[in-house]
Design an enzyme around this catalytic site. Structure first.
Site, PDB file in Angstrom:
ATOM      1  N   GLY A  40       2.490  -1.214  -0.666  1.00 54.95           N
ATOM      2  CA  GLY A  40       1.479  -1.708   0.266  1.00 54.95           C
ATOM      3  C   GLY A  40       0.627  -2.732  -0.440  1.00 54.95           C
ATOM      4  O   GLY A  40       1.134  -3.552  -1.197  1.00 54.95           O
ATOM      5  N   GLU A  41      -0.671  -2.678  -0.245  1.00 49.81           N
ATOM      6  CA  GLU A  41      -1.617  -3.588  -0.889  1.00 49.81           C
ATOM      7  C   GLU A  41      -2.441  -2.789  -1.893  1.00 49.81           C
ATOM      8  O   GLU A  41      -3.306  -2.006  -1.509  1.00 49.81           O
ATOM      9  CB  GLU A  41      -2.526  -4.241   0.152  1.00 49.81           C
ATOM     10  CG  GLU A  41      -1.803  -5.130   1.149  1.00 49.81           C
ATOM     11  CD  GLU A  41      -1.328  -6.433   0.518  1.00 49.81           C
ATOM     12  OE1 GLU A  41      -1.811  -6.780  -0.588  1.00 49.81           O
ATOM     13  OE2 GLU A  41      -0.462  -7.088   1.124  1.00 49.81           O
ATOM     14  N   SER A  42      -2.173  -2.987  -3.171  1.00 47.28           N
ATOM     15  CA  SER A  42      -2.846  -2.177  -4.194  1.00 47.28           C
ATOM     16  C   SER A  42      -4.362  -2.352  -4.169  1.00 47.28           C
ATOM     17  O   SER A  42      -5.104  -1.385  -4.391  1.00 47.28           O
ATOM     18  CB  SER A  42      -2.298  -2.514  -5.585  1.00 47.28           C
ATOM     19  OG  SER A  42      -2.457  -3.892  -5.869  1.00 47.28           O
ATOM     20  N   CYS A  72       6.059   0.136  -6.198  1.00 47.26           N
ATOM     21  CA  CYS A  72       5.493  -1.197  -5.988  1.00 47.26           C
ATOM     22  C   CYS A  72       3.972  -1.159  -6.166  1.00 47.26           C
ATOM     23  O   CYS A  72       3.482  -1.112  -7.282  1.00 47.26           O
ATOM     24  CB  CYS A  72       5.917  -1.757  -4.633  1.00 47.26           C
ATOM     25  SG  CYS A  72       5.725  -3.559  -4.503  1.00 47.26           S
ATOM     26  N   ARG A  99       1.748  -8.149 -11.643  1.00 44.58           N
ATOM     27  CA  ARG A  99       1.760  -7.946 -10.193  1.00 44.58           C
ATOM     28  C   ARG A  99       2.230  -9.211  -9.481  1.00 44.58           C
ATOM     29  O   ARG A  99       2.040 -10.322  -9.952  1.00 44.58           O
ATOM     30  CB  ARG A  99       0.375  -7.519  -9.695  1.00 44.58           C
ATOM     31  CG  ARG A  99      -0.682  -8.573  -9.815  1.00 44.58           C
ATOM     32  CD  ARG A  99      -2.091  -8.025  -9.611  1.00 44.58           C
ATOM     33  NE  ARG A  99      -2.217  -7.286  -8.373  1.00 44.58           N
ATOM     34  CZ  ARG A  99      -3.284  -6.547  -8.055  1.00 44.58           C
ATOM     35  NH1 ARG A  99      -4.284  -6.455  -8.900  1.00 44.58           N
ATOM     36  NH2 ARG A  99      -3.343  -5.916  -6.918  1.00 44.58           N
ATOM     37  N   ILE A 130       9.802  -6.347  -2.620  1.00 47.27           N
ATOM     38  CA  ILE A 130       8.944  -7.061  -1.674  1.00 47.27           C
ATOM     39  C   ILE A 130       7.684  -7.493  -2.426  1.00 47.27           C
ATOM     40  O   ILE A 130       6.875  -6.653  -2.810  1.00 47.27           O
ATOM     41  CB  ILE A 130       8.567  -6.178  -0.468  1.00 47.27           C
ATOM     42  CG1 ILE A 130       9.824  -5.700   0.268  1.00 47.27           C
ATOM     43  CG2 ILE A 130       7.645  -6.939   0.485  1.00 47.27           C
ATOM     44  CD1 ILE A 130       9.551  -4.704   1.364  1.00 47.27           C
ATOM     45  N   ARG A 131       7.552  -8.800  -2.671  1.00 47.12           N
ATOM     46  CA  ARG A 131       6.424  -9.303  -3.477  1.00 47.12           C
ATOM     47  C   ARG A 131       6.228  -8.415  -4.700  1.00 47.12           C
ATOM     48  O   ARG A 131       5.153  -7.896  -4.967  1.00 47.12           O
ATOM     49  CB  ARG A 131       5.149  -9.366  -2.625  1.00 47.12           C
ATOM     50  CG  ARG A 131       5.202 -10.445  -1.590  1.00 47.12           C
ATOM     51  CD  ARG A 131       3.937 -10.550  -0.745  1.00 47.12           C
ATOM     52  NE  ARG A 131       2.876  -9.689  -1.214  1.00 47.12           N
ATOM     53  CZ  ARG A 131       1.963  -9.154  -0.422  1.00 47.12           C
ATOM     54  NH1 ARG A 131       1.986  -9.384   0.865  1.00 47.12           N
ATOM     55  NH2 ARG A 131       1.021  -8.397  -0.901  1.00 47.12           N
ATOM     56  N   HIS A 176      11.420  -0.504  -3.895  1.00 49.90           N
ATOM     57  CA  HIS A 176      11.156   0.406  -2.777  1.00 49.90           C
ATOM     58  C   HIS A 176      12.379   1.290  -2.494  1.00 49.90           C
ATOM     59  O   HIS A 176      13.208   0.937  -1.653  1.00 49.90           O
ATOM     60  CB  HIS A 176      10.820  -0.399  -1.514  1.00 49.90           C
ATOM     61  CG  HIS A 176       9.501  -1.081  -1.550  1.00 49.90           C
ATOM     62  ND1 HIS A 176       8.354  -0.528  -1.015  1.00 49.90           N
ATOM     63  CD2 HIS A 176       9.138  -2.285  -2.057  1.00 49.90           C
ATOM     64  CE1 HIS A 176       7.347  -1.367  -1.189  1.00 49.90           C
ATOM     65  NE2 HIS A 176       7.801  -2.437  -1.822  1.00 49.90           N
ATOM     66  N   GLU A 178      12.452   3.913  -0.837  1.00 47.99           N
ATOM     67  CA  GLU A 178      12.327   4.474   0.517  1.00 47.99           C
ATOM     68  C   GLU A 178      12.900   3.542   1.581  1.00 47.99           C
ATOM     69  O   GLU A 178      13.063   3.957   2.736  1.00 47.99           O
ATOM     70  CB  GLU A 178      10.850   4.783   0.817  1.00 47.99           C
ATOM     71  CG  GLU A 178       9.977   3.589   1.150  1.00 47.99           C
ATOM     72  CD  GLU A 178       9.508   2.778  -0.046  1.00 47.99           C
ATOM     73  OE1 GLU A 178       8.714   1.844   0.148  1.00 47.99           O
ATOM     74  OE2 GLU A 178       9.954   3.075  -1.187  1.00 47.99           O
TER      75      GLU A 178
END
Length: 199
Positions: A40-42, A72, A99, A130-131, A176, A178
């Site tokens: 997600g967004e850390s 991630c 990151r 993903i990024r 990821h 998942e």
């Protein structure tokens, strides 16, 4: 509270595990065997962990030995250092993480690699980035096991980047698991939760 947690719940449910979503400090008293910190967004996750009174309690649990798998953004939350960034969140995993290392140049991409300690270790695991960050340095080489290495540098050239590690009760993954149909990383994590081996 934020990120790809539903996908983790789906795989863990298929493996017979019960899941609880931790959304506030009192949820940490519920009694559970392990924690997954999703992608997600850390920055957002770190902010919410503090605002919802979860940060201190969760850090204590990780430091006391509760198994945790960070994927991630979750890897970034665990990292002891972030390159080119003064922010540190839990800081319990003795690595430096770069990151968004792949994100600016390549965006999302798929790859595959062997992951140490998985059942069927000879079979490559599908990696979804993903990024994505990667692990640029391991600080405690005696106790930290590299689990996966990608032969792709952020600029697309050949090189070895560590994209998965295990340190004691912590697994940090830059990818990821998942988002794939391969449940072996989650089986490994459930083995940690039950006190069994990495496989």
């Amino acid at each position: 509270m934020q990120g790809a947690f539903i996908e983790h719940e789906r795989i863990l449910g298929q493996l017979g595990a019960e899941c609880a979503e931790l959304r506030k400090g009192s949820d940490l008293q519920g009694g559970f065997d392990g924690i997954i910190l999703p992608g997600g967004e850390s920055t957002v996750q770190g902010k919410l962990l503090r605002e919802l009174h979860m940060f201190g309690g969760m850090k204590e649990m990780i430091a006391s030995g509760v198994p945790v798998m960070g994927t991630c953004a979750g890897l970034i939350l665990l990292a002891g250092r972030l390159s080119h960034d003064t922010a540190v969140y839990f800081g319990t995993l003795p690595v430096t993480v770069c990151r968004n290392a792949y994100g600016r140049q390549l965006g999302s991409f798929s790859a595959s690699a062997h992951i140490r300690g998985l059942r069927g270790e000879g079979q490559e695991f599908p990696l979804e980035f993903i990024r994505a960050p990667y692990i640029s340095e391991i600080h405690d080489r005696e106790h930290t096991v590299p689990l996966a290495v990608l032969d792709k540098m952020p600029d697309g050239s050949k090189g070895e980047n560590i994209v998965g590690v295990r340190y004691q009760n912590q697994v940090g993954l830059a990818f990821h698991p998942e988002l794939t149909d391969d449940s072996r990383c989650h089986k490994m994590f459930l083995g940690m939760c039950s006190g069994k081996s990495m496989s």
